[in-house]
Every structure is written in C-alpha cells, then in structure tokens.
Design a protein around this motif. Structure first.
Motif, mmCIF file in Angstrom:
data_model
loop_
_atom_site.group_PDB
_atom_site.id
_atom_site.type_symbol
_atom_site.label_atom_id
_atom_site.label_comp_id
_atom_site.label_asym_id
_atom_site.label_seq_id
_atom_site.Cartn_x
_atom_site.Cartn_y
_atom_site.Cartn_z
ATOM 1 N N THR A 1 0.865 -1.188 0.000
ATOM 2 C CA THR A 1 0.000 0.000 0.000
ATOM 3 C C THR A 1 0.894 1.228 0.000
ATOM 4 O O THR A 1 1.199 1.808 1.037
ATOM 5 C CB THR A 1 -0.936 -0.044 1.210
ATOM 6 N N VAL A 2 1.338 1.574 -1.192
ATOM 7 C CA VAL A 2 2.336 2.623 -1.388
ATOM 8 C C VAL A 2 2.132 3.220 -2.779
ATOM 9 O O VAL A 2 1.291 2.748 -3.537
ATOM 10 C CB VAL A 2 3.776 2.029 -1.336
ATOM 11 N N ALA A 3 2.927 4.246 -3.090
ATOM 12 C CA ALA A 3 3.061 4.731 -4.470
ATOM 13 C C ALA A 3 1.749 5.205 -5.101
ATOM 14 O O ALA A 3 1.599 5.134 -6.307
ATOM 15 C CB ALA A 3 3.715 3.660 -5.358
ATOM 16 N N SER A 4 0.802 5.664 -4.295
ATOM 17 C CA SER A 4 -0.474 6.151 -4.829
ATOM 18 C C SER A 4 -1.095 5.126 -5.767
ATOM 19 O O SER A 4 -1.715 5.474 -6.772
ATOM 20 C CB SER A 4 -0.287 7.487 -5.576
ATOM 21 N N ARG A 5 -0.909 3.830 -5.461
ATOM 22 C CA ARG A 5 -1.349 2.796 -6.392
ATOM 23 C C ARG A 5 -2.619 2.087 -5.946
ATOM 24 O O ARG A 5 -3.203 1.312 -6.698
ATOM 25 C CB ARG A 5 -0.225 1.771 -6.602
ATOM 26 N N THR A 6 -3.054 2.338 -4.704
ATOM 27 C CA THR A 6 -4.151 1.548 -4.167
ATOM 28 C C THR A 6 -5.434 1.740 -4.977
ATOM 29 O O THR A 6 -6.071 0.777 -5.384
ATOM 30 C CB THR A 6 -4.364 1.893 -2.686
ATOM 31 N N CYS A 7 -5.788 2.985 -5.202
ATOM 32 C CA CYS A 7 -7.025 3.232 -5.942
ATOM 33 C C CYS A 7 -6.852 2.899 -7.416
ATOM 34 O O CYS A 7 -7.610 2.117 -7.984
ATOM 35 C CB CYS A 7 -7.438 4.697 -5.769
ATOM 36 N N MET A 8 -5.816 3.476 -8.020
ATOM 37 C CA MET A 8 -5.666 3.355 -9.462
ATOM 38 C C MET A 8 -5.374 1.931 -9.917
ATOM 39 O O MET A 8 -5.971 1.442 -10.873
ATOM 40 C CB MET A 8 -4.548 4.286 -9.955
ATOM 41 N N VAL A 9 -4.457 1.252 -9.230
ATOM 42 C CA VAL A 9 -4.052 -0.084 -9.671
ATOM 43 C C VAL A 9 -4.910 -1.179 -9.024
ATOM 44 O O VAL A 9 -5.559 -1.960 -9.712
ATOM 45 C CB VAL A 9 -2.547 -0.311 -9.382
ATOM 46 N N VAL A 10 -4.905 -1.218 -7.694
ATOM 47 C CA VAL A 10 -5.642 -2.298 -7.031
ATOM 48 C C VAL A 10 -7.153 -2.070 -7.204
ATOM 49 O O VAL A 10 -7.913 -3.016 -7.408
ATOM 50 C CB VAL A 10 -5.242 -2.417 -5.542
ATOM 51 N N GLY A 11 -7.557 -0.814 -7.160
ATOM 52 C CA GLY A 11 -8.971 -0.493 -7.397
ATOM 53 C C GLY A 11 -9.421 -1.011 -8.757
ATOM 54 O O GLY A 11 -10.537 -1.498 -8.925
ATOM 55 N N ARG A 12 -8.528 -0.900 -9.732
ATOM 56 C CA ARG A 12 -8.829 -1.393 -11.070
ATOM 57 C C ARG A 12 -8.987 -2.923 -11.072
ATOM 58 O O ARG A 12 -9.907 -3.476 -11.688
ATOM 59 C CB ARG A 12 -7.697 -0.980 -12.023
ATOM 60 N N VAL A 13 -8.093 -3.601 -10.373
ATOM 61 C CA VAL A 13 -8.155 -5.062 -10.315
ATOM 62 C C VAL A 13 -9.482 -5.491 -9.678
ATOM 63 O O VAL A 13 -10.147 -6.427 -10.135
ATOM 64 C CB VAL A 13 -6.954 -5.636 -9.517
#
Ligand code: FES
Ligand code: FES
Lengths: 152, 760
Positions: B514-526
C-alpha cells in the motif's frame, strides 16, 4: 492503593500504585483502550480525557490525583447506543482518517462545546491546539466541530 | 451510485467510539513485552556483551543474532540489512539484542543490566563525507545506486539558449510522525508464526517472516491491525519489528508484544531521504528551456533498503512538469552511517520538486519574467514528451490545475496588492504570495506493476453480500471505503451490501504494497475487473434461472423489462446452493502500449500522472524572521474522485505535512544520532500553525483507472514547500535554496542578500 472515581458515569474502584499514569490504569486495568498513547510526554493529546470538566493529558497525571474525580473518556461520549453529535459530525465531515488522534480530538472538542456552545473557527483551533493530527491537516476536524456546534 | 458520493467510511464508527483496536490495545494471555537493545554508536565493532551477574536473568528471554534460524537479513530488495548486529555496527540505533519479560518494568530493569563494549570506527555522516571516499562503507565508492536519464543533445540545447542558470538545492530528513508509534505482536502457533501489527504492507512482513523461519506461505500468517497512520513509515520497517517480536516469541514460546515509544520510533525508524540537487538550465530570453542538466545525490543511510526505488522516482520527476528537448539527469544514492532512509509519502518526488520549482523561480527572477508566465510557457500538456521520452496521451490536467489555483487564490490580485503595499513603505510584517506547479506518477515506476501483477478478488458471502479480498491496507486514507464503492457500482449493488475481508495473509491475496499512490488506481482497477467478472457470472446464472435473457443487475435487484425478478442476495444464495461459493480473483495487467525500458531508463515511467498547482500566502515577521503560512490554495488533478471528501482529506493532510517539510521539520544530529527525538523538539504543525486551505479537485479521467481514477496519496506532499519558499521570496527578496525555512536560515539569507545589494 485503592482509588475510587467515576468513569463515564459509573463508579469504579481500582487498586494501583498511586503514581501510575492514569493512562495506564484506564487502558490496562479498566480496558478502556479508546484513550491512546502517542508520545507519553504531554505533547500529542492522544491520551486526552476530561477530569472534572477539564481536558488533561492522562499520560502526565498520576492516578492518585484523580481519586474521587469524575472522568470522561471517548467510550463515554455515545449515550444509549447513540453517537454524540460530535462523533456524528466527525463521521459525516471526514474528521477521522487513521483515527488514532480522534478520541483525544473528540474529548478536547466535547470540553470546548460544554463551555462554549457556539465557538468560532479560531476558538476551535485553539481548543485542539494540544491535539496533534498528522492525517487531516485539521480542516475537516474543525469543520466537524463547527457542524456539531451548529446542529447539536 | 456510490462512486463520486461521500458515503460514510466503512470503519468510521469504531474509530469514533474508541472501539477500534490498534496494536497496543491488544493484550493476550501470557504475553511478554519485548524491547530492542540498540547501538549508541554510528560505526564500530562489538567487542563484548556482558550481562550483570547480580541480576536474575531467569524470567528474561534474550535473543542475539545467533538465535536467527535462517539468514540474518530483513527480506527486501537486497539482503543487506541484518535483523541483529553480529559484529559490525553501521548506524546508531542499530538493533543488537532483543529481550522480553512479563512486565515493561522488568524489561527496562533488565535492559539497564546489559553492557556492550565497542571498538569505535570513524563514521561517515554526510553526503559530502560519503562522496569524498576517505572512509569506504559500501562497495568501492559508497554509491548504492546510479541512474542516468538522457534525452536529446544537451550541448546543442545549451547553445540554443541565451543564458545558463545554475542552482543548488538542499532538502532535509523528514520524520513521518504517524501518531500511532510502530508496534507488533508475534504469536507462536503449532505450525508456524502469526504476527499482528501496525503496517502498510502485510505481504512484505509475510515474506520477511517466511525467510526468517523458513516457513511456507500458510505457516506464516500476518494480520494488519487498525493502523494509526503510515505515510510510508510503515512500509518497510514493520518487517524488522515483526521479525524481532517473532524471534522472541519463538524462543519464549509465548506471544510477544513490541511497541516503540516515541523517542525510539523517531530515532530508529526510517526517514525521508535528504539530498543535494544541482540544476544547470539553458533558457532563451523569452523563457523557453532549451537544455537541462540535473544532478541528484540522496543520502540512503546505512543499508540499501528501498533507496534505489526512491532514487528512481526522484530522477524521473527531477525535471518537473516541464517541456525540455535536451535533458541529462544523473542520480546517485550514497551510503552513510545513519539509520536507513526509506519510504515517506512522495518517495523522492518532494525532494526534487523543491529543487525544480525553486530553479523555475530563479530563472523567472533572472529573466525578469513573471513566475506564473514562465510555468505557462514551459508546462507539459497532452501530447508532450517527458524527460524519459514518455508521450502524455491521456488525463493531463496540467493547464486546468494551474488555472484553477491561480483563479481561486486570486493570485494576480494578491501579487498586485502586495506590490502596492510594498510601495507604500516598509512594514515589519511583510506579505508574500508564491506558487508551485508539480506532477506525480501514480503506481509503481516503470515495469514495476507489470512485474508485481497485483492480485485482488471478490467473493459472495453466504448472506449474499460481496466481500472484497485484498491486502491493500486501510491506514486512514479510505481504502476500505473506496474499494466498496467501486464494487458496489461495478456490480450493481448497494454500498452497504459490500464488505471488506480482514487484511490477513491467510485470507486475502497479495495486492502488492500500500504505497506509491497505487491503491485506488491499480488495485482499485483489479477489484473493478473482479466485480465485472462476478457480475457476468451471476447474470448468466440469473438469466437461466428466470429464463430472462435480457436480465440486468441494478441497485441490488435483478430486473428485466422494468420488472424486478429477485434481489441480488436471493440469486447469490441460489448460485451458491447449485454451484458452490462464487469467488473471483483478478490480476493487474498494464494498459496496452504502456512500455518501459529498464536498461535505457526510458519510456512510459507511469501509466498516468496526477497534476497539482498550489498558491501559498505567507506573512514574514522581519524582526524575528518567522514565517506564517496564512493560506494555501491547491488544485489537484487526481482523475475521477471516487470519494471527494476522502480525497480532499488526503490533499489537506498531505499539504500540511508538506508545510511542515518546508517550514519547521528538521532533525538535529550529533555523531549520527538524532538529538530531537521528542514531539517537544521535532515540530510538526498544530491546528494553530495550519493555514486556511482551499482545495480544488480537478477530474481528468484516466481511461484505465477504476471509473477514471488516478492516484491522490502522494501528490499533495510535493507542492507546499516550494510554494512557501516562493512566497517568502516574494515577501522578502530572500532566495531560499534549502528547507526548512527556519527563522535562522532566513535571517542569514536576508542579511547576505542585503549585503550583496549594498555592494552592487
Ligand atoms: S500520550 Fe499523552 S500527550 Fe501524547
Ligand atoms: S486522523 Fe490520523 S492522526 Fe488524526
């Protein structure tokens, strides 16, 4: 040493060395873990509780000093399963993010509203100046307290 | 619809009533309290360790490096950081021994009965000392990692320019200062080890634990407890504490809790990397950048840890959101005998943002061009190409954020008002207004996401509710809430009918950290993709069940031709009865055409950038040189805001952390040890220091993010420090090239500037 006080409107008695921090007695003996420890040196306000109407840092107060006192912790804010207007406002305004400062903030805000039901934003800022929050930038906390004052 | 609505956060109520359990709120039967014995020395060799023979050691569990069953390393990028020092101490506060006992008092007493003797070695304590190589502490030149980004012909670019402007900028350490200190509880189990604690990345801890005891995926179990803030500080260091607690627990065969106090947390855990950044820019008289040479040196501390990744992000962002055909960026991270620096919101970008924005201020000053105009002339727009050769194909909100920040703050009017005020005589309190313009790549850098292949899923519970399965942690930013919103809308059910599985490695797949501003954009996408698949499956089933081929799922109901046939829960239960549990797991795949080359360090560094512009208004007391930030207006393009209130909360909180970075937060060092390790002397902003904030969210949708969302976590950290420094420049004429802008620093610059102008 046996110490009696009233916590969240219930009489309680604890048996503790007199110089133990009120914070530890609350968290360990009474299992009221809503009151948090962020620094242990009176700077962060996470351990704030209301003692006889005043906000204190429970990490700085030896338990013996609270004998006979009336204490409010965050667990005492909601009544009969209904959130305190401050809690409701924090929920709606986004006043709690990680939530670790929240109990202390709510306590500081409750003490403020108890003596000043219509505080200005500056008065609110001053009232929570002893409570550090690293998540919110304080904006939504102040919004929430303002809202709770407006529709209690 | 839930997306775009300010629904109440999922874990909201428990945080307000005191019911939420953070790690220190948990007490287990038979639990011991652990403590870490650390080196006071920055560099040396352990000569001897002695235990007071007058003390009863029988109730104390003691571990040293020999108790480590496997290799003595914390698993991360490189295996170089030991869990416990065997002989070579490489930084102050490095862990040497672990002890545990039934009470905290007893543990403290035992700690005071241990003597460690050292042979002192000369420590390397600064970037300069590391670069001069008089002492070699890593490899053969003290350099952990190097990057080079090259584009165009720098020499030609320099010839095309009319002027060359140089600048050197310094940025300090910064402490994350989450209000909940770090902590873990390890519990030995029949089959392995379970660890609970405050963390951002359960699977990092999981990996470290597996390596430590040589456990299988199932034998190591990691559970995130409610986490009181992270900001990057709980990315890598929790693995260390978890392994320490686990070592003690393994030896004692009892649960062990380790909670850091504030002083230990500040002194021993990771900080933001300090650095020195040099710019050499060629510009034409009308303000176009024709060449840019940038050299970055970051201080990595004593071990590699995450430094290469931070350095990479710093290098990629170093030019800023500007167009320049000829670029050469060199970046190095060096070793020093200080605690390893690590992840902190922004991850290398706030450092370079201060430098590139102050360089723009300097250029504007030298050319006599208005700073806003200079940004407008050079800003990246859609279709433009970045320093790594990435063409910006979508979701570029650069102009929008700049316009919004300028308009909403009345930047022009304020500039003029200040000029008029200045002309009417000298005041001891001077106002100033400054702006900054910045961008932040969302998700892992380069091929990171393609390699990570984040996984997440959804299952339908026996009650017919959707449950999200992901290891992305809730650390206050709202992960749980936005995931549920995404699922609700994609699936076509109510927000209240979506829940989140506990963040427990035995129950959720590895969604990456849970880093790199990736939670919404990347994991949210998955998660969105998983929801889409669930919907397909259950719709097909319902279509057959009701003989209704045109059936659709909307707001929790199956409908056909305007007629409600059944509720989602009813169909879900029927599905389970006939086919067993409905569960879908999805995996991230990079959008088509997003390509990165690790060898040449070029290509699409990030699938999308978030954009920001910020205006700071300050007042400087010309007697005390104290700077008050009166107001910050910030406009940030984060793509679709899944939850505008939470997003604004991220922006406000990040902005205030950045105000602290720019103004007050500074560590004082003595022989490699942090002196100011308390909240009384490490100063973060209070409610009284916090400026008024106005936040404008710009939503340039990103086609491959969930409902068009990008990242919001880190961008807010990038803009405030340079905006404040620019406002200070506007107020006082003092050009600040080092933060924090303390009164002492400002006074020195001001005196210097005055002397220079008197000599002119
Ligand atoms: S824990 Fe009491 S003030 Fe911080
Ligand atoms: S909400 Fe996290 S510290 Fe205030």
């Amino acid at each position: 040493m046996k110490i009696e006080f009233e916590i969240n409107n219930t009489r309680r008695e604890v048996d503790s060395p007199p110089m133990r921090r009120l914070l530890d007695v609350l968290r360990e003996d009474l299992r009221l873990t809503g009151t948090k420890e962020g620094c242990g040196e009176g700077e962060c306000g996470a351990c704030s509780v209301i003692v006889n109407g005043e906000v204190i840092n429970s990490c700085l107060v030896p338990v013996c000093q609270t004998a006979g006192a009336s204490i409010t912790t965050v667990e005492g804010l909601a009544k009969d399963g209904r959130l305190d207007p401050l809690q409701q406002a924090f929920l709606e305004c986004g006043g709690a993010q990680c939530g670790i400062c929240t109990p202390g903030m709510l306590i500081a805000a409750r003490a403020l509203l108890d003596i000043n039901s219509q505080p200005t934003r500056d008065e609110i800022k001053e009232a929570i100046a002893g409570n550090l929050c690293r998540c919110t930038g304080y904006v939504k906390i102040i919004d929430a307290i303002e809202k709770a004052a407006l529709d209690p | 619809m839930a997306v775009g609505q300010n629904v109440l956060r999922k874990e909201g109520v428990e945080k307000l009533t005191g019911a939420a359990r953070y790690i220190d709120d948990i007490a287990l039967e038979g639990m011991l309290y652990g403590k870490t014995i650390r080196s006071p020395l920055a560099r040396g060799l352990i000569k001897s360790i002695s235990f007071d023979t007058d003390f009863d050691w029988s109730p104390i569990t003691v571990c040293d490096w020999r108790d480590i069953p496997g290799e003595n390393f914390v698993a991360l990028i490189e295996n170089d950081q030991p869990l416990l020092v065997a002989r070579d101490v490489r930084h102050a506060e490095e862990p040497i021994l672990l002890i545990a006992a039934e009470s905290r008092t007893l543990v403290e007493e035992a700690a005071s009965r241990i003597r460690i003797e050292y042979e002192e070695l000369t420590p390397v304590l600064s970037i300069e000392e590391s670069l001069d190589c008089r002492e070699i502490i890593y490899g053969d030149d003290n350099v952990f990692k190097r990057f080079l980004i090259a584009r165009g012909e720098v020499d030609e670019g320099i010839n095309q320019g009319d002027l060359i402007i140089e600048g050197c900028y310094r940025v300090p350490h910064q402490e994350q200062l989450y209000i909940e200190p770090q902590g873990m509880i390890a519990i030995p189990t029949d089959t392995g080890m379970t660890v609970l604690g405050s963390m951002q990345c359960p699977y990092y801890v999981h990996k470290a634990l597996k390596q430590l005891f040589n456990l299988s995926d199932e034998q190591a179990v990691v559970i995130q407890t409610m986490t009181g803030g992270g900001f990057g500080g709980k990315e890598e260091y929790p693995s260390m504490i978890a392994c320490h607690a686990a070592l003690l627990a393994h030896k004692a065969q009892r649960p062990v809790k380790i909670i850091y106090d504030r002083a230990e947390d500040i002194a021993a855990t990771t900080k933001r990397h300090p650095g020195v950044i040099r710019h050499r820019t060629a510009v034409t008289r009308d303000g176009r950048l024709t060449a840019s040479e940038i050299d970055i040196v970051l201080d990595g501390g004593a071990y590699v840890t995450l430094t290469p990744v931070v350095l990479s992000r710093a290098a990629i962002h170093a030019l800023g959101p500007y167009r320049c055909e000829n670029v050469r960026i060199t970046a190095r991270a060096v070793a020093t005998n200080t605690p390893p620096n690590g992840a902190f919101r922004g991850f290398g970008a706030p450092q370079v943002a201060f430098a590139y924005e102050m360089q723009m201020e300097k250029i504007a000053l030298r050319l006599g061009i208005d700073p806003l105009e200079l940004r407008r002339i050079n800003m990246l727009k859609e279709g433009d190409i970045t320093a790594t050769g990435q063409q910006l194909r979508w979701s570029v909100g650069s102009e929008d954020v700049l316009n919004a920040a300028v308009e909403r703050s009345h930047f022009r009017e304020k500039q003029e008002a200040i000029q008029i005020e200045r002309a009417s005589g000298d005041s001891r309190k001077r106002r100033g207004v400054g702006l900054s313009f910045f961008f932040h790549g969302a998700g892992f850098t380069g091929s990171g996401e393609a390699k990570m292949k984040a996984r997440a899923g959804i299952e339908i519970t026996d009650q017919g509710r959707a449950r999200v399965l992901s290891s992305s942690t809730e650390i206050g930013q709202g992960t749980q809430t936005i995931f549920c919103q995404i699922v609700a809308d994609e699936l076509g059910i109510g927000f209240d009918d979506v829940e989140i599985e506990e963040t427990d490695t035995s129950r959720v797949p590895d969604s990456g950290p849970t880093v790199a501003s990736r939670t919404c954009m990347v994991v949210g996408r998955v998660i969105q993709l998983a929801a889409r698949e669930i919907k397909e499956k259950i719709k097909r089933f319902a279509a057959e069940l009701f003989g209704a081929p045109e059936i659709d799922l909307m707001e929790g109901r199956f409908v056909e031709g305007g007629k409600v046939l059944a509720s989602f829960a009813e169909v879900a239960r029927e599905y389970a009865a006939q086919n067993g549990k409905l569960k879908v797991e999805s995996q991230y795949a990079s959008p088509m055409g997003v390509e990165w080359d690790d060898d040449s360090y070029s290509g699409d560094a990030y699938p999308a950038f978030s954009w920001g512009a910020e205006v700071a208004e300050v007042e400087v007391d010309m007697d005390t040189f104290e700077v008050s930030v009166l107001k910050i207006t910030t406009a940030q393009d984060i793509g679709r805001a899944i939850h505008p209130l939470l997003a604004a909360g991220q922006i406000e909180g990040g902005t205030l952390q950045a105000v602290g970075y720019g103004l007050t937060e500074e560590l004082v060092w003595d022989q490699g040890r942090i002196v100011n390790r308390m909240l009384t002397n490490y100063i973060i902003p209070t409610s009284m220091d916090a400026p008024d904030m106005e936040t404008v969210i710009v939503e340039k949708e990103y086609p491959h993010g969930p409902f068009g969302a990008k990242g919001v976590g880190e961008l807010p950290m990038d803009g405030a420090a340079p905006a404040i420094a620019a406002a200070v420049l506007n107020a006082t004429g003092a050009f600040v090239s080092e933060i924090p802008v303390t009164p002492e620093r400002l006074m020195m610059i001001h005196e210097g500037t005055r002397r220079e102008s008197n000599e002119d």
